[in-house]
Design a protein around this motif. Structure first.
Motif, PDB file in Angstrom:
ATOM      1  N   MET A 210     -53.591 117.212 137.359  1.00  0.00           N
ATOM      2  CA  MET A 210     -53.928 116.288 136.287  1.00  0.00           C
ATOM      3  C   MET A 210     -52.639 115.918 135.562  1.00  0.00           C
ATOM      4  SD  MET A 210     -57.179 115.913 136.623  1.00  0.00           S
ATOM      5  CE  MET A 210     -57.617 115.096 135.097  1.00  0.00           C
ATOM      6  N   ILE A 211     -52.269 114.647 135.653  1.00  0.00           N
ATOM      7  CA  ILE A 211     -51.026 114.154 135.066  1.00  0.00           C
ATOM      8  C   ILE A 211     -51.384 113.170 133.963  1.00  0.00           C
ATOM      9  CG2 ILE A 211     -48.826 113.009 135.522  1.00  0.00           C
ATOM     10  CD1 ILE A 211     -49.241 113.824 138.497  1.00  0.00           C
ATOM     11  N   LYS A 212     -50.855 113.387 132.772  1.00  0.00           N
ATOM     12  CA  LYS A 212     -51.183 112.543 131.620  1.00  0.00           C
ATOM     13  C   LYS A 212     -50.200 111.383 131.518  1.00  0.00           C
ATOM     14  CE  LYS A 212     -53.557 111.615 127.878  1.00  0.00           C
ATOM     15  NZ  LYS A 212     -53.064 110.230 127.722  1.00  0.00           N
ATOM     16  N   GLU A 213     -50.740 110.170 131.573  1.00  0.00           N
ATOM     17  CA  GLU A 213     -49.960 108.958 131.325  1.00  0.00           C
ATOM     18  C   GLU A 213     -50.230 108.480 129.900  1.00  0.00           C
ATOM     19  OE1 GLU A 213     -47.779 108.005 133.343  1.00  0.00           O
ATOM     20  OE2 GLU A 213     -48.341 108.785 135.306  1.00  0.00           O
ATOM     21  N   LEU A 214     -49.462 107.468 129.466  1.00  0.00           N
ATOM     22  CA  LEU A 214     -49.571 107.032 128.077  1.00  0.00           C
ATOM     23  C   LEU A 214     -50.858 106.260 127.813  1.00  0.00           C
ATOM     24  CD1 LEU A 214     -45.909 105.941 127.268  1.00  0.00           C
ATOM     25  CD2 LEU A 214     -47.068 108.067 126.654  1.00  0.00           C
ATOM     26  N   ARG A 215     -51.289 105.447 128.790  1.00  0.00           N
ATOM     27  CA  ARG A 215     -52.468 104.608 128.576  1.00  0.00           C
ATOM     28  C   ARG A 215     -53.383 104.689 129.798  1.00  0.00           C
ATOM     29  NH1 ARG A 215     -49.928  99.075 125.817  1.00  0.00           N
ATOM     30  NH2 ARG A 215     -48.756 100.135 124.156  1.00  0.00           N
TER      31      ARG A 215
ATOM     32  N   PRO B 103     -42.340 107.261 153.045  1.00  0.00           N
ATOM     33  CA  PRO B 103     -43.176 108.468 152.857  1.00  0.00           C
ATOM     34  C   PRO B 103     -44.483 108.202 152.114  1.00  0.00           C
ATOM     35  CG  PRO B 103     -41.471 108.418 151.200  1.00  0.00           C
ATOM     36  CD  PRO B 103     -41.258 107.202 152.043  1.00  0.00           C
ATOM     37  N   TYR B 104     -44.989 106.988 152.158  1.00  0.00           N
ATOM     38  CA  TYR B 104     -46.279 106.615 151.578  1.00  0.00           C
ATOM     39  C   TYR B 104     -46.326 106.900 150.072  1.00  0.00           C
ATOM     40  CZ  TYR B 104     -47.481 106.738 156.534  1.00  0.00           C
ATOM     41  OH  TYR B 104     -47.493 106.555 157.894  1.00  0.00           O
ATOM     42  N   ASN B 105     -45.293 106.457 149.366  1.00  0.00           N
ATOM     43  CA  ASN B 105     -45.283 106.596 147.908  1.00  0.00           C
ATOM     44  C   ASN B 105     -46.360 105.712 147.300  1.00  0.00           C
ATOM     45  OD1 ASN B 105     -43.118 108.304 148.200  1.00  0.00           O
ATOM     46  ND2 ASN B 105     -41.593 106.730 147.765  1.00  0.00           N
ATOM     47  N   PHE B 106     -46.764 106.031 146.078  1.00  0.00           N
ATOM     48  CA  PHE B 106     -47.768 105.202 145.406  1.00  0.00           C
ATOM     49  C   PHE B 106     -47.338 104.912 143.977  1.00  0.00           C
ATOM     50  CE2 PHE B 106     -49.065 109.588 144.905  1.00  0.00           C
ATOM     51  CZ  PHE B 106     -49.538 109.697 143.611  1.00  0.00           C
ATOM     52  N   ALA B 107     -47.739 103.716 143.523  1.00  0.00           N
ATOM     53  CA  ALA B 107     -47.380 103.221 142.193  1.00  0.00           C
ATOM     54  C   ALA B 107     -48.606 103.257 141.298  1.00  0.00           C
ATOM     55  CB  ALA B 107     -46.834 101.800 142.287  1.00  0.00           C
ATOM     56  N   VAL B 108     -48.417 103.733 140.081  1.00  0.00           N
ATOM     57  CA  VAL B 108     -49.486 103.859 139.094  1.00  0.00           C
ATOM     58  C   VAL B 108     -49.143 102.980 137.903  1.00  0.00           C
ATOM     59  CG1 VAL B 108     -50.682 105.436 137.535  1.00  0.00           C
ATOM     60  CG2 VAL B 108     -50.062 106.193 139.829  1.00  0.00           C
ATOM     61  N   THR B 109     -50.036 102.047 137.562  1.00  0.00           N
ATOM     62  CA  THR B 109     -49.828 101.143 136.443  1.00  0.00           C
ATOM     63  C   THR B 109     -50.488 101.730 135.205  1.00  0.00           C
ATOM     64  OG1 THR B 109     -49.902  99.285 137.972  1.00  0.00           O
ATOM     65  CG2 THR B 109     -50.108  98.791 135.629  1.00  0.00           C
ATOM     66  N   ALA B 110     -49.679 101.998 134.176  1.00  0.00           N
ATOM     67  CA  ALA B 110     -50.198 102.591 132.937  1.00  0.00           C
ATOM     68  C   ALA B 110     -49.346 102.113 131.768  1.00  0.00           C
ATOM     69  CB  ALA B 110     -50.182 104.113 133.012  1.00  0.00           C
ATOM     70  N   GLY B 111     -49.930 101.247 130.938  1.00  0.00           N
ATOM     71  CA  GLY B 111     -49.215 100.783 129.760  1.00  0.00           C
ATOM     72  C   GLY B 111     -48.122  99.797 130.096  1.00  0.00           C
ATOM     73  N   ASN B 112     -46.933 100.030 129.566  1.00  0.00           N
ATOM     74  CA  ASN B 112     -45.822  99.096 129.762  1.00  0.00           C
ATOM     75  C   ASN B 112     -44.846  99.561 130.833  1.00  0.00           C
ATOM     76  OD1 ASN B 112     -44.881 101.284 128.343  1.00  0.00           O
ATOM     77  ND2 ASN B 112     -43.499 100.097 127.039  1.00  0.00           N
ATOM     78  N   TYR B 113     -45.287 100.394 131.760  1.00  0.00           N
ATOM     79  CA  TYR B 113     -44.413 100.848 132.843  1.00  0.00           C
ATOM     80  C   TYR B 113     -45.249 101.088 134.099  1.00  0.00           C
ATOM     81  CZ  TYR B 113     -46.178 105.518 131.728  1.00  0.00           C
ATOM     82  OH  TYR B 113     -46.986 106.596 131.494  1.00  0.00           O
ATOM     83  N   VAL B 114     -44.524 101.176 135.238  1.00  0.00           N
ATOM     84  CA  VAL B 114     -45.122 101.540 136.519  1.00  0.00           C
ATOM     85  C   VAL B 114     -44.493 102.859 136.949  1.00  0.00           C
ATOM     86  CG1 VAL B 114     -45.486 100.883 138.918  1.00  0.00           C
ATOM     87  CG2 VAL B 114     -45.487  99.134 137.137  1.00  0.00           C
ATOM     88  N   HIS B 115     -45.321 103.850 137.223  1.00  0.00           N
ATOM     89  CA  HIS B 115     -44.843 105.183 137.586  1.00  0.00           C
ATOM     90  C   HIS B 115     -44.919 105.326 139.100  1.00  0.00           C
ATOM     91  CE1 HIS B 115     -44.473 109.402 135.601  1.00  0.00           C
ATOM     92  NE2 HIS B 115     -43.524 109.173 136.484  1.00  0.00           N
ATOM     93  N   ILE B 116     -43.807 105.676 139.732  1.00  0.00           N
ATOM     94  CA  ILE B 116     -43.745 105.864 141.181  1.00  0.00           C
ATOM     95  C   ILE B 116     -43.851 107.356 141.480  1.00  0.00           C
ATOM     96  CG2 ILE B 116     -42.458 105.345 143.277  1.00  0.00           C
ATOM     97  CD1 ILE B 116     -43.284 102.888 141.706  1.00  0.00           C
ATOM     98  N   TYR B 117     -44.758 107.702 142.429  1.00  0.00           N
ATOM     99  CA  TYR B 117     -44.979 109.096 142.810  1.00  0.00           C
ATOM    100  C   TYR B 117     -44.667 109.278 144.290  1.00  0.00           C
ATOM    101  CZ  TYR B 117     -47.353 110.054 138.400  1.00  0.00           C
ATOM    102  OH  TYR B 117     -47.651 110.232 137.075  1.00  0.00           O
ATOM    103  N   ASP B 118     -44.234 110.496 144.613  1.00  0.00           N
ATOM    104  CA  ASP B 118     -43.965 110.855 145.999  1.00  0.00           C
ATOM    105  C   ASP B 118     -45.285 110.950 146.767  1.00  0.00           C
ATOM    106  OD1 ASP B 118     -42.521 111.753 148.273  1.00  0.00           O
ATOM    107  OD2 ASP B 118     -43.093 113.809 147.800  1.00  0.00           O
ATOM    108  N   GLY B 119     -45.330 110.346 147.955  1.00  0.00           N
ATOM    109  CA  GLY B 119     -46.562 110.287 148.717  1.00  0.00           C
ATOM    110  C   GLY B 119     -46.916 111.556 149.454  1.00  0.00           C
ATOM    111  N   ARG B 120     -46.031 112.538 149.497  1.00  0.00           N
ATOM    112  CA  ARG B 120     -46.327 113.782 150.199  1.00  0.00           C
ATOM    113  C   ARG B 120     -46.740 114.899 149.248  1.00  0.00           C
ATOM    114  NH1 ARG B 120     -40.750 114.004 153.406  1.00  0.00           N
ATOM    115  NH2 ARG B 120     -40.143 113.338 151.316  1.00  0.00           N
ATOM    116  N   ARG B 121     -46.062 114.999 148.119  1.00  0.00           N
ATOM    117  CA  ARG B 121     -46.341 116.095 147.185  1.00  0.00           C
ATOM    118  C   ARG B 121     -46.897 115.615 145.856  1.00  0.00           C
ATOM    119  NH1 ARG B 121     -41.605 116.757 149.753  1.00  0.00           N
ATOM    120  NH2 ARG B 121     -41.332 118.586 151.082  1.00  0.00           N
ATOM    121  N   ALA B 122     -47.030 114.300 145.686  1.00  0.00           N
ATOM    122  CA  ALA B 122     -47.589 113.713 144.460  1.00  0.00           C
ATOM    123  C   ALA B 122     -46.786 114.111 143.222  1.00  0.00           C
ATOM    124  CB  ALA B 122     -49.057 114.081 144.299  1.00  0.00           C
ATOM    125  N   THR B 123     -45.478 114.181 143.375  1.00  0.00           N
ATOM    126  CA  THR B 123     -44.609 114.475 142.236  1.00  0.00           C
ATOM    127  C   THR B 123     -43.973 113.179 141.733  1.00  0.00           C
ATOM    128  OG1 THR B 123     -42.797 114.924 143.792  1.00  0.00           O
ATOM    129  CG2 THR B 123     -44.093 116.799 143.013  1.00  0.00           C
TER     130      THR B 123
END
Length: 563
Positions: free
Chosen positions: A68-73, A85-105
């Motif tokens: 469980m990762i807390k974003e701002l919005r 490596p199948y990274n994924f982008a998360v849209t939350a508020g005024n930024y886009v957070h990029i996560y590693d696709g293997r370990r979700a870091t």
């Protein structure tokens, strides 16, 4: 003669002591075996109501590592790259957070604007570029590695809710609250064309992978539209009859799925007709997506549930529940399907990672997927060096084969307190140990059932005062109408009445419990009588309906014979 008599006595004493020693050892061994043969109290077995676990359930239950990762919005969109490596982008508020696709870091954050929030973002298939739309009408193409904006497009007057790359990846389209779709040419940084098609918000869109000139948009005007950039017009329209929150299309371009209100609709893009309508959510569906092989469809809704559908028959194969209202969902397109990400309205990103078997991992071995295929991985670990710690510990985690002989080392089990009393036939103390503690209702009923089988229940209930009888009678009053315990507790209640009915009136607490038991049993009997009346009425209706169907069938057969 004296010497002969002396040796005879010595031999007799020697054999006597030897037999005595063997008998003591034998009886001691027998007693030890008898004590070790005592079996602890078994909990009452309950017939399972749920269906047996399927291979699909086993697969999705491997997603046990939840983060469980807390974003701002609130998390509005989740987009996975289609390449390693199948990274994924998360849209939350005024930024886009990029996560590693293997370990979700988390890897990096990309800030596009400080004035307004980002409404949508999508990876290009290779994961190197990102197209994002803001709430002030801007569309930006960003280099993920350098976090710098490569292209700026300004043509929308309101919030941009949809931004996607088209099939050829040289163009992108965007749409939003104004109901206008714009196609952008990325190399020249110009607007290519415009579709003024919707009368309300355009909420979702997706390109067709097999055709770089077509894409689908859908919104709150209940319509999903197939647009073609060659003819610059809408080729097909599909009415969902409710506002559409999400739309997705299969990679072969033959089918698409729209989601709105509490149901999904499956459409045939070739024939232009509806194939299925599915409704398995209690609240509005907010997002849908397909896995990498297009064999499973995922839907999330405000009821905090995620549903997994088999696209062959559109049945729900698995469900997952999360802590908050879900707004977005994404599944890794890798053959392993090792990451499942869900975005919630409270700003939490729930990521579930698939648990690997044994030493299986990214470095060596093979990984089995849901559909039976296996993916070979190149071994990168070197063999252990002779004399090292790894050398002496090798093989300890290896599972035994079918031909191996397993040596089972028996360990002495520590008995619970009521089992200790049952072992020594102290039935009253065994019943008091579970009634006076914090044992569950199932454990209390199991001990009672054990006492009934041993014919010691009458002994355990006898010679009690009001203080020791009250917890037992309270348990009987509370659970006697429970279907799981009714048969057992009715017999226990009869024993209590036989023993203590002559003493009614000596304790106010016991008298009150007896009155409560009488009232509860009377209400249960009246309920049973009413249910029997209902069953009789239903049998009459079913019989009448069956007779009418038989008469109609006879009339149809007569008319067929006359014709």
């Amino acid at each position: 003669f004296f010497l002969f008599f002396f040796f005879l006595c010595v031999s007799f004493l020697f054999h006597f002591h030897l037999n005595l020693l063997f008998s003591l050892l034998f009886y001691n061994n027998v007693e030890r075996k008898m004590t070790s043969a005592f079996r602890p109290t078994a909990l009452q077995q309950v017939v399972p109501v749920s269906q047996p676990e399927t291979a699909e359930d086993k697969h999705w239950k491997k997603y046990t590592n939840t983060r469980m990762i807390k974003e701002l919005r609130s998390i509005t969109t989740i987009s996975f790259a289609q390449a390693k490596p199948y990274n994924f982008a998360v849209t939350a508020g005024n930024y886009v957070h990029i996560y590693d696709g293997r370990r979700a870091t988390p890897i990096k954050k990309i800030y596009l604007t400080k004035a307004k929030s980002i409404a949508s973002s999508t990876f290009r298939s290779d994961g190197n570029l990102l197209v994002a739309g803001t709430k002030d009408g801007k569309v930006k193409v960003v280099n993920v590695a350098g976090k710098n904006v490569l292209r700026n497009f300004d043509g929308h007057s309101k919030s941009v809710l949809v931004t996607k790359f088209m099939g050829n990846e040289q163009k992108a389209f965007s749409a939003g609250e104004e109901g206008i779709v714009k196609v952008w040419d990325i190399p020249t940084e110009t607007e290519d064309m415009e579709f003024d098609i919707a009368k309300d918000y355009i909420r979702s869109g997706c390109p067709l992978q097999n055709n770089p000139h077509t894409f689908i948009v859908a919104g709150y005007d209940h319509m999903a539209r197939l647009c073609d950039t060659r003819s610059k017009k809408v080729e097909m329209e599909f009415c969902h009859e409710k506002g559409i929150e999400a739309v997705t299309a299969f990679n072969d371009g033959t089918m698409m799925v729209t989601a709105g209100d509490t149901y999904l609709r499956v459409w045939d893009l070739v024939a232009g007709k509806q194939l299925e309508q599915i409704s398995n959510h209690r609240q509005a569906i907010t997002d849908i997506c397909l896995d990498g092989a297009n064999r499973r469809l995922f839907s999330v809704a405000l009821d905090r549930m995620l549903k997994v559908y088999d696209v062959q028959n559109w049945n729900v194969t698995h469900s997952m529940k999360f802590s908050g209202h879900i707004l977005s969902v994404g599944v890794s397109p890798s053959p392993n399907e090792n990451v499942l990400a869900v975005g919630q309205s409270d700003g939490f990103l729930a990521v579930r990672l698939r648990k690997k078997r044994g030493n299986e991992g990214e470095e060596e071995g093979t990984t089995e997927t849901l559909f039976g295929s296996s993916i070979a991985r190149a071994s990168k670990k070197r063999p252990p060096k002779v004399g090292s710690r790894r050398f002496f510990l090798r093989g300890q985690s290896r599972k035994p084969l079918a031909i191996d002989y397993n040596v089972v080392v028996g360990r002495k089990r520590k008995l619970k307190q009521h089992d200790v009393y049952l072992k020594s036939f102290r039935y009253t103390a065994a019943l008091d140990s579970v009634m006076g503690g914090t044992a569950s209702a199932l454990m209390k009923a199991s001990v009672m059932s054990e006492l009934v089988q041993r014919e010691g229940m009458l002994t355990a209930l006898s010679n009690r005062d009001d203080a020791s009888l009250e917890p037992i009678l309270s348990f009987v009053v509370k659970y006697i109408c429970h279907p799981r315990y009714t048969k057992l507790l009715v017999s226990v209640a009869q024993m209590i009445l036989d023993i203590y009915s002559p003493g009614i009136g000596r304790s106010s607490a016991i008298d009150k419990l007896f009155q409560t038991l009488a009232v509860k049993l009377d209400a249960e009997m009246r309920l049973v009588h009413s249910m029997e009346e209902l069953v009789g009425a239903m049998d009459a209706l079913i019989a009448c309906n069956t007779k009418q169907q038989q008469q109609q069938q006879m009339h149809q057969e007569e008319s067929t014979a006359d014709s």
